[in-house]
Design a protein around this motif. Sequence first.
Motif, PDB file in Angstrom:
ATOM      1  N   ALA A  27       1.210  -0.999   0.127  1.00  0.00           N
ATOM      2  CA  ALA A  27       0.211  -0.157   0.159  1.00  0.00           C
ATOM      3  C   ALA A  27       1.250   1.135   0.214  1.00  0.00           C
ATOM      4  O   ALA A  27       1.004   2.434  -0.872  1.00  0.00           O
ATOM      5  N   ALA A  28       1.522   1.095   1.002  1.00  0.00           N
ATOM      6  CA  ALA A  28       2.787   2.544   0.481  1.00  0.00           C
ATOM      7  C   ALA A  28       3.196   2.885  -0.475  1.00  0.00           C
ATOM      8  O   ALA A  28       3.351   3.804  -1.313  1.00  0.00           O
ATOM      9  N   ARG A  29       3.830   1.724  -1.375  1.00  0.00           N
ATOM     10  CA  ARG A  29       4.367   2.134  -2.466  1.00  0.00           C
ATOM     11  C   ARG A  29       3.545   2.396  -3.515  1.00  0.00           C
ATOM     12  O   ARG A  29       3.756   3.450  -4.671  1.00  0.00           O
ATOM     13  N   ARG A  30       2.075   2.054  -3.617  1.00  0.00           N
ATOM     14  CA  ARG A  30       1.450   2.375  -4.357  1.00  0.00           C
ATOM     15  C   ARG A  30       0.921   3.678  -4.254  1.00  0.00           C
ATOM     16  O   ARG A  30       0.729   4.167  -4.697  1.00  0.00           O
ATOM     17  N   LEU A  31       0.998   4.242  -3.147  1.00  0.00           N
ATOM     18  CA  LEU A  31       0.959   5.697  -2.745  1.00  0.00           C
ATOM     19  C   LEU A  31       1.799   6.496  -3.103  1.00  0.00           C
ATOM     20  O   LEU A  31       1.374   7.395  -3.500  1.00  0.00           O
ATOM     21  N   ALA A  32       3.030   5.633  -3.020  1.00  0.00           N
ATOM     22  CA  ALA A  32       4.009   6.395  -3.515  1.00  0.00           C
ATOM     23  C   ALA A  32       4.486   6.908  -5.057  1.00  0.00           C
ATOM     24  O   ALA A  32       4.593   8.448  -5.184  1.00  0.00           O
ATOM     25  N   ARG A  33       3.469   5.635  -5.458  1.00  0.00           N
ATOM     26  CA  ARG A  33       3.900   6.539  -6.736  1.00  0.00           C
ATOM     27  C   ARG A  33       2.409   6.755  -7.390  1.00  0.00           C
ATOM     28  O   ARG A  33       2.358   7.993  -8.345  1.00  0.00           O
ATOM     29  N   ILE A  34       1.128   6.920  -7.316  1.00  0.00           N
ATOM     30  CA  ILE A  34       0.331   7.806  -7.320  1.00  0.00           C
ATOM     31  C   ILE A  34       0.852   9.702  -6.331  1.00  0.00           C
ATOM     32  O   ILE A  34       0.057  10.312  -7.360  1.00  0.00           O
ATOM     33  N   PHE A  35       1.129   9.726  -5.604  1.00  0.00           N
ATOM     34  CA  PHE A  35       1.634  10.910  -5.300  1.00  0.00           C
ATOM     35  C   PHE A  35       2.821  11.236  -5.633  1.00  0.00           C
ATOM     36  O   PHE A  35       2.847  12.686  -6.416  1.00  0.00           O
ATOM     37  N   GLY A  36       3.563  10.488  -7.050  1.00  0.00           N
ATOM     38  CA  GLY A  36       4.607  11.034  -7.647  1.00  0.00           C
ATOM     39  C   GLY A  36       4.069  11.471  -8.972  1.00  0.00           C
ATOM     40  O   GLY A  36       3.518  12.461  -9.599  1.00  0.00           O
ATOM     41  N   ALA A  37       3.234  10.241  -9.163  1.00  0.00           N
ATOM     42  CA  ALA A  37       2.563  10.526 -10.663  1.00  0.00           C
ATOM     43  C   ALA A  37       1.582  11.915 -10.544  1.00  0.00           C
ATOM     44  O   ALA A  37       1.244  12.997 -11.332  1.00  0.00           O
ATOM     45  N   VAL A  38       0.812  12.214  -8.867  1.00  0.00           N
ATOM     46  CA  VAL A  38       0.135  13.743  -8.668  1.00  0.00           C
ATOM     47  C   VAL A  38       0.641  14.915  -8.590  1.00  0.00           C
ATOM     48  O   VAL A  38       0.929  16.022  -9.510  1.00  0.00           O
ATOM     49  N   THR A  39       2.171  14.862  -8.442  1.00  0.00           N
ATOM     50  CA  THR A  39       3.632  15.704  -8.687  1.00  0.00           C
ATOM     51  C   THR A  39       3.313  16.186  -9.428  1.00  0.00           C
ATOM     52  O   THR A  39       3.646  17.095  -9.594  1.00  0.00           O
ATOM     53  N   ALA A  40       4.157  15.338 -10.247  1.00  0.00           N
ATOM     54  CA  ALA A  40       4.235  15.399 -11.735  1.00  0.00           C
ATOM     55  C   ALA A  40       3.622  15.985 -12.596  1.00  0.00           C
ATOM     56  O   ALA A  40       3.645  16.892 -13.714  1.00  0.00           O
ATOM     57  N   SER A  41       2.331  15.903 -12.335  1.00  0.00           N
ATOM     58  CA  SER A  41       0.696  15.742 -13.384  1.00  0.00           C
ATOM     59  C   SER A  41       1.215  17.523 -12.873  1.00  0.00           C
ATOM     60  O   SER A  41       0.481  18.538 -13.906  1.00  0.00           O
ATOM     61  N   LEU A  42       0.601  17.737 -11.518  1.00  0.00           N
ATOM     62  CA  LEU A  42       0.936  19.243 -11.167  1.00  0.00           C
ATOM     63  C   LEU A  42       1.563  20.176 -11.227  1.00  0.00           C
ATOM     64  O   LEU A  42       1.633  21.364 -11.841  1.00  0.00           O
ATOM     65  N   ALA A  43       2.822  19.346 -11.537  1.00  0.00           N
ATOM     66  CA  ALA A  43       4.361  20.436 -11.635  1.00  0.00           C
ATOM     67  C   ALA A  43       3.439  20.908 -12.963  1.00  0.00           C
ATOM     68  O   ALA A  43       4.269  21.701 -13.926  1.00  0.00           O
ATOM     69  N   PHE A  44       3.576  19.770 -14.163  1.00  0.00           N
ATOM     70  CA  PHE A  44       3.403  19.527 -15.703  1.00  0.00           C
ATOM     71  C   PHE A  44       1.992  21.234 -16.163  1.00  0.00           C
ATOM     72  O   PHE A  44       1.979  21.931 -16.732  1.00  0.00           O
ATOM     73  N   ALA A  45       0.983  20.879 -14.352  1.00  0.00           N
ATOM     74  CA  ALA A  45       0.337  21.588 -15.459  1.00  0.00           C
ATOM     75  C   ALA A  45       0.391  23.464 -14.865  1.00  0.00           C
ATOM     76  O   ALA A  45       0.130  24.089 -14.963  1.00  0.00           O
ATOM     77  N   ALA A  46       1.432  23.806 -14.441  1.00  0.00           N
ATOM     78  CA  ALA A  46       1.663  24.770 -13.344  1.00  0.00           C
ATOM     79  C   ALA A  46       2.710  25.526 -14.481  1.00  0.00           C
ATOM     80  O   ALA A  46       2.440  26.501 -14.453  1.00  0.00           O
ATOM     81  N   VAL A  47       3.474  23.962 -14.913  1.00  0.00           N
ATOM     82  CA  VAL A  47       4.344  25.169 -15.768  1.00  0.00           C
ATOM     83  C   VAL A  47       3.682  25.919 -16.983  1.00  0.00           C
ATOM     84  O   VAL A  47       4.160  25.900 -17.597  1.00  0.00           O
ATOM     85  N   LEU A  48       2.640  24.651 -18.045  1.00  0.00           N
ATOM     86  CA  LEU A  48       1.799  25.061 -18.396  1.00  0.00           C
ATOM     87  C   LEU A  48       0.581  26.415 -18.652  1.00  0.00           C
ATOM     88  O   LEU A  48       0.291  26.943 -19.307  1.00  0.00           O
ATOM     89  N   ILE A  49       0.660  26.742 -17.063  1.00  0.00           N
ATOM     90  CA  ILE A  49      -0.907  27.815 -16.821  1.00  0.00           C
ATOM     91  C   ILE A  49       0.319  29.073 -17.300  1.00  0.00           C
ATOM     92  O   ILE A  49       0.491  29.412 -17.505  1.00  0.00           O
ATOM     93  N   VAL A  50       1.871  28.302 -16.614  1.00  0.00           N
ATOM     94  CA  VAL A  50       2.674  29.742 -16.586  1.00  0.00           C
ATOM     95  C   VAL A  50       3.564  30.470 -18.188  1.00  0.00           C
ATOM     96  O   VAL A  50       2.590  31.910 -18.392  1.00  0.00           O
TER      97      VAL A  50
END
Length: 346
Positions: A27-50
């Motif tokens: 479960a911890a590994r799954r959460l880590a993967r989800i967190f990484g994917a969400v973080t990458a998506s948010l970073a991409f969205a932030a760059v796109l918004i800028v």
Amino acid sequence: MSTTVLTPMPLHAGSLHLEEDSPRLTAARRLARIFGAVTASLAFAAVLIVFVLYGYMSWRFTHPPVAALNTNPMSAIGLPYADVSFPAAGGGRETDGWWIPAQADSARTVVLSHGFGANREEYWVPMYDIAAMLHKQNYNVLMFDYGYADPTGRSAATFGIGESKQLIGALEYARAQGSSELIVWGFSMGAGTALQAALQTSLIDGMILDSTFVTNADTIAYNLKQYGALSSRLTMNLLSLFTPLWAGVRLDQIPSDEIQSTAYSFPLLLIHGTRDDKAPYEISERIAKSQTNADSSLWLVKDAIHEMVFRTHPEEYVARTTAFLQTVDTDLAASRASNMGMLESA
């Protein structure tokens, strides 16, 4: 011959036994993967918004909203005029304007150079009042729209790079009408454009420059102070990236240093308010410091804001500009008389 008997050693729990992942670890590994994917998506969205934000800012920077023409010299101030058009220097785009002839035959013309986000009327200056004042002093007046303010076919603003060619076209038109004395009266970016034009032509006999705006990194950063969260370096880099896409020019093509350091051969009257929140008054101070013509001067107006000196100090404004025009006229007359004398004695 000896015989060795190999006896397997028992493996206890702590040696080589590999346990299957526990449910908690999985479960911890799954959460880590989800967190990484969400973080990458948010970073991409932030760059796109800028990028979208600065892309839009750059578009507005090069395509400013400009009001339509509301009137004309006859209906506004009772002066007869003619609709005129002329090409930019070098055969560029046609530019439209108004030619207001002097009261009597005159070889003296003032070309009015309006500011960014405005058209030839530029009410807040106020442009019609200046045209009326010049008409009383027997000057022809040429008012025209830069390409980004053209009501019939707007083009992108190029911060003086293309507009300086249009201003030179206006000067060439005035010269073709018989004008032997040409003054440019510029406001804000129209003043900065006038200085760019002066680097390219010898047609100008004098300039009045009100609230001079020169586009460079320092001026952009100065304007961004009201948006404290925006990085001036990031803004300049991204504007430099997008501006060629929208306007076909690069910001580093603007000769901002040369504009401010050149000693122009003709006199300048520089006017600037100390509370200008768009064009820092230090621009005019630097330009004034570079001048060697004895008739050049700087009028710094305490607490005045951008392009509002005429409205806040009308009597002194008229007196100073009128005196400057008379000085240019007197100096040109003396220069022509001297040249004639030299020709006669040769």
